[in-house]
Design a protein around this motif. Sequence first.
Motif, short mmCIF file in Angstrom:
data_model
loop_
_atom_site.label_atom_id
_atom_site.label_comp_id
_atom_site.label_asym_id
_atom_site.label_seq_id
_atom_site.Cartn_x
_atom_site.Cartn_y
_atom_site.Cartn_z
N THR A 174 13.01 -37.00 -15.74
CA THR A 174 13.21 -35.62 -16.20
C THR A 174 14.70 -35.32 -16.35
OG1 THR A 174 11.18 -34.98 -15.08
CG2 THR A 174 12.67 -33.20 -15.68
N ARG A 175 15.50 -35.73 -15.34
CA ARG A 175 16.95 -35.49 -15.40
C ARG A 175 17.56 -36.16 -16.63
NH1 ARG A 175 17.04 -35.46 -9.70
NH2 ARG A 175 16.92 -37.71 -9.59
N ASP A 176 17.16 -37.42 -16.87
CA ASP A 176 17.75 -38.16 -17.99
C ASP A 176 17.39 -37.51 -19.33
OD1 ASP A 176 18.83 -39.81 -16.14
OD2 ASP A 176 17.51 -41.52 -16.53
N MET A 177 16.14 -37.04 -19.43
CA MET A 177 15.75 -36.37 -20.69
C MET A 177 16.53 -35.07 -20.85
SD MET A 177 14.13 -36.39 -23.47
CE MET A 177 12.76 -37.53 -23.49
N THR A 178 16.71 -34.36 -19.76
CA THR A 178 17.46 -33.10 -19.84
C THR A 178 18.89 -33.38 -20.33
OG1 THR A 178 16.13 -32.20 -18.05
CG2 THR A 178 18.18 -31.06 -18.53
N GLU A 179 19.50 -34.44 -19.82
CA GLU A 179 20.85 -34.81 -20.29
C GLU A 179 20.86 -35.06 -21.79
OE1 GLU A 179 22.37 -37.21 -16.28
OE2 GLU A 179 22.27 -38.25 -18.20
N TYR A 180 19.87 -35.82 -22.25
CA TYR A 180 19.81 -36.18 -23.68
C TYR A 180 19.69 -34.90 -24.53
CZ TYR A 180 18.38 -38.66 -27.96
OH TYR A 180 18.30 -39.15 -29.24
N VAL A 181 18.78 -34.04 -24.12
CA VAL A 181 18.55 -32.81 -24.88
C VAL A 181 19.81 -31.93 -24.87
CG1 VAL A 181 17.20 -30.66 -24.96
CG2 VAL A 181 16.04 -32.86 -24.62
N LEU A 182 20.41 -31.77 -23.68
CA LEU A 182 21.63 -30.95 -23.60
C LEU A 182 22.72 -31.53 -24.49
CD1 LEU A 182 22.00 -30.03 -19.80
CD2 LEU A 182 21.12 -28.61 -21.65
N ALA A 183 22.90 -32.85 -24.43
CA ALA A 183 23.98 -33.49 -25.20
C ALA A 183 23.84 -33.17 -26.69
CB ALA A 183 23.97 -35.00 -24.98
N TRP A 184 22.63 -33.30 -27.22
CA TRP A 184 22.47 -33.13 -28.67
C TRP A 184 22.37 -31.66 -29.07
CZ3 TRP A 184 24.15 -36.61 -31.77
CH2 TRP A 184 24.17 -37.94 -31.35
N VAL A 185 21.83 -30.83 -28.20
CA VAL A 185 21.83 -29.39 -28.52
C VAL A 185 23.28 -28.91 -28.58
CG1 VAL A 185 21.29 -27.08 -27.64
CG2 VAL A 185 19.51 -28.85 -27.68
N LEU A 186 24.09 -29.35 -27.62
CA LEU A 186 25.50 -28.93 -27.62
C LEU A 186 26.22 -29.49 -28.85
CD1 LEU A 186 26.30 -29.25 -23.81
CD2 LEU A 186 26.13 -27.14 -25.14
N TYR A 187 25.88 -30.69 -29.26
CA TYR A 187 26.47 -31.30 -30.46
C TYR A 187 26.26 -30.41 -31.68
CZ TYR A 187 26.88 -34.90 -34.17
OH TYR A 187 27.21 -35.63 -35.29
N TYR A 188 25.02 -29.97 -31.86
CA TYR A 188 24.74 -29.12 -33.02
C TYR A 188 25.28 -27.70 -32.81
CZ TYR A 188 21.90 -32.90 -34.80
OH TYR A 188 21.50 -34.13 -35.26
#
Length: 310
Positions: free
Chosen positions: A94-108
């Motif tokens: 769950t933590r790793d998925m949250t990181e991935y989602v945060l990284a790309w949401v912040l990118y956009y």
Amino acid sequence: MAILFSSKTDDPEPWRAALAAHFEDLDFRVWPDDGGDPADVEFALVWAQKEGALKHYPNLRAIFSLGAGVEHILRDSDLPAGVPIVRLVDAQLTRDMTEYVLAWVLYYHRDHHRYRAQQAARQWRALPPVVAADRQVGILGLGELGRASASALAGLGFRVRGWSRTAKEIEGVACFDGAGGLGEFLDGVEILVCLLPLTPETRGIVDGALLAALPAGACFINAARGGHMVAADLVAALASGHIAGATLDVFEPEPLPAADPLWSHPGVNVTPHVASITYHKTAAAEIVEDIRRIRDGGRARHVVDPAKGY
Ligand code: NAP
Ligand code: GLV
């Protein structure tokens, strides 16, 4: 205790070691060279097992997925009847998925997709900033992974909404449910994240009509399964400019074929199904806990409903 391991992609050895640390009497068998009497096998740990393979173990008490998704197990039309199928729920996953989602949401959110294009054109131009409180992010799927990502985004101050099959209440997240709630959910979502399970109901859900319901310039992040997305519709929406960028971690088929135009599409970021990779140590501990519960006469915690597909 005999445990069967079956995966074309995962190395069995770290799993053998992680389980051996918990069970002194471990008899770890790797399919298809599993030796011994199939009747001894009580538990199976699998990722995309061969069709019908699990029926050869008459005393199976549970089938554990090596990941959160279970469609790779349920696609087998010859599964042993009545054996519970257990999906992986693990705080590290769950933590790793949250990181991935945060990284790309912040990118956009911070316009990196636009600055990348500007850099290619050697263009020095600041784009008008949008604060998180004015940015609408939408999460398809509010299960273990979607809920955590939604809450983390809400914690950063984004306007967050989520969509699930049944109604939810999550602090800081506007929740919508069911087919009837999908249109309202999509309205105004500038960054859409897919964290649904792949089921007959959700296959192809991200199609031209869904993308058209997003505002012009919206971005899409798929960290769930390639089958959720109609790739041709996404490419068309990128070509028209209606969708400004997409980050895709999952594809059908995988690996993404070398000739696939998504590899070189300027509006697409490709990652090789790494949004959240099962970490054998923490995952094995979850599976061990369920095995103990079952051997003590109880039930595993995250048994899926084959009729729902997740
Ligand atoms: P989960 O806990 O089972 O949650 C699934 C969510 O989807 C639930 O909120 C469920 O609604 C919702 N849902 C299911 N069918 C729906 C429908 N027809 N309409 C609306 N909502 C629907 O699953 P999870 O653990 O969060 O995992 C989600 C998926 O992520 C996995 O199945 C897997 O495919 C993917 N995944 C990808 C990676 C990667 O590395 N790319 C890693 C891990 C997982 P209810 O809450 O109402 O049941
Ligand atoms: C990975 O894709 C998983 O389902 O855990």
